[in-house]
Scaffold this motif. Structure first.
Motif, PDB file in Angstrom:
ATOM      1  N   GLU A   3      19.386  15.065   9.176  1.00 38.76           N
ATOM      2  CA  GLU A   3      18.411  14.482  10.103  1.00 38.76           C
ATOM      3  C   GLU A   3      18.176  13.003   9.771  1.00 38.76           C
TER       4      GLU A   3
ATOM      5  N   GLN B  34      21.059  19.623  -5.435  1.00 36.46           N
ATOM      6  CA  GLN B  34      21.377  19.776  -4.024  1.00 36.46           C
ATOM      7  C   GLN B  34      20.113  19.529  -3.189  1.00 36.46           C
ATOM      8  N   PRO B  35      20.131  18.557  -2.315  1.00 33.22           N
ATOM      9  CA  PRO B  35      18.976  18.299  -1.465  1.00 33.22           C
ATOM     10  C   PRO B  35      18.931  19.282  -0.307  1.00 33.22           C
ATOM     11  N   ASP B  36      17.876  19.245   0.460  1.00 33.81           N
ATOM     12  CA  ASP B  36      17.774  20.005   1.705  1.00 33.81           C
ATOM     13  C   ASP B  36      18.809  19.413   2.659  1.00 33.81           C
ATOM     14  N   THR B  37      19.892  20.147   2.901  1.00 29.58           N
ATOM     15  CA  THR B  37      21.006  19.582   3.667  1.00 29.58           C
ATOM     16  C   THR B  37      20.623  19.272   5.112  1.00 29.58           C
ATOM     17  N   LEU B  38      19.815  20.139   5.722  1.00 25.22           N
ATOM     18  CA  LEU B  38      19.393  19.884   7.101  1.00 25.22           C
ATOM     19  C   LEU B  38      18.586  18.602   7.183  1.00 25.22           C
ATOM     20  N   ARG B  39      17.676  18.433   6.232  1.00 23.01           N
ATOM     21  CA  ARG B  39      16.855  17.226   6.206  1.00 23.01           C
ATOM     22  C   ARG B  39      17.719  15.994   5.974  1.00 23.01           C
ATOM     23  N   ALA B  40      18.728  16.121   5.117  1.00 23.13           N
ATOM     24  CA  ALA B  40      19.619  14.993   4.840  1.00 23.13           C
ATOM     25  C   ALA B  40      20.360  14.562   6.111  1.00 23.13           C
TER      26      ALA B  40
ATOM     27  N   GLU C  63      20.278  12.674  -1.723  1.00 26.46           N
ATOM     28  CA  GLU C  63      20.743  12.864  -0.351  1.00 26.46           C
ATOM     29  C   GLU C  63      21.931  11.965  -0.055  1.00 26.46           C
TER      30      GLU C  63
END
Length: 284
Positions: free
Chosen positions: A13, A5-11, A163
């Motif tokens: 953005e 699971q990637p950093d969802t917020l960063r994805a 991502e």
């Protein structure tokens, strides 16, 4: 299969950056293979640009029939215009001899064909689906893409493979968990001649293994020997006598004399292991 699971917020953005960059283009033709990356790029482009997006799918000897079918079905479901570009990589000078820079030779002519198809449809920009992770590898094919001025929006937005898989799942795309794929020509040992018949042998062998339920498959060609790569955790599924006999029988019927299992398991670019960094090709 893919659970990271990637950093969802960063994805998200990065997705915003991708959409803004696509919007700035005004129109774009996407080189569409039905793989994870190009499917996501095409979906994002269509969301932003609507009818000003064109999917260009290449039909070649190295592109399996099942991938062509999935590309067509994806465009129909998403309501996206699709153009088919017929391409014979075996006619590219030097390609059939399979030198270490084979990918460069092929990509240069392939993307020229895609550009020509796009221009004939009145679209000036052409984009392809490489992502940020691809920069970690030495890929001569990327040199051809840069020389031709082909755009790489996913890389430009900094999107990684995980991502892209995450965002594809959020979009509801069936490709979010699709195994990675590389053209069938990447299955041959360097210097091993590539022919239409040999490509068909590889396609038939790999389709059998996919149908048997293996999650990732490569059939590497060394003369008349087939070297099967599957994930190590799936070895147990192949070693039953019935399964082994079925695979051996079918691959020999396809034209191979010997059938082996690579005990190192599936890994990206195993054909590159005999080359130094300067000679590496873009393999899958």
């Amino acid at each position: 299969m893919h659970t990271a699971q990637p950093d969802t917020l960063r994805a998200y953005e990065k997705l915003d950056v991708l959409k803004k960059n696509l919007e700035d283009l005004g129109e774009v033709a996407v080189a569409f293979s039905s793989g994870v990356d190009s499917s996501f790029l095409l979906k994002a482009a269509h969301e932003v640009l609507k009818s000003k997006v064109l999917a260009v799918t290449v039909h070649s000897n190295s592109f399996p029939a099942i991938e062509k079918k999935e590309a067509k079905e994806f465009c129909i479901r998403q309501g996206i215009r699709q153009a088919v570009c017929e391409f014979d990589e075996l006619a590219v000078p030097g390609f059939s001899q399979n030198p270490p820079n084979r990918c460069y030779l092929c990509k240069r002519e392939l993307f020229r064909s895609i550009q020509k198809t796009a221009w004939e449809k009145g679209i000036s920009h052409v984009a392809e689906g490489s992502n940020q992770d691809d920069e970690k590898d030495y890929r001569p094919g990327m040199q051809a893409i840069a020389e031709l001025g082909i755009l790489s929006p996913l890389r430009e937005a900094g999107l990684t493979k995980e991502e892209i898989r995450f965002l594809s799942r959020e979009y509801g795309l069936p490709t979010w968990n699709k195994p990675s794929f590389a053209c069938l020509s990447s299955r041959f040992a360097y210097g091993e001649s590539i022919t239409r018949e040999k490509l068909q042998m590889v396609e038939e062998a790999e389709q059998l293994l996919w149908r048997l339920g293996f999650s990732q498959v490569r059939v590497r060609v060394h003369g008349t020997l087939a070297r099967i790569e599957i994930p190590k955790e799936e070895f147990y599924r192949l070693i039953s006598e019935e399964k082994r006999n079925q695979i051996t029988e079918r691959l020999k019927a396809a034209g191979f004399s010997y059938v082996t299992l690579d005990l190192s398991g599936y890994r990206v670019g195993s054909m590159n292991e005999t080359l130094d960094t300067a000679g590496r090709n873009c393999e899958g």
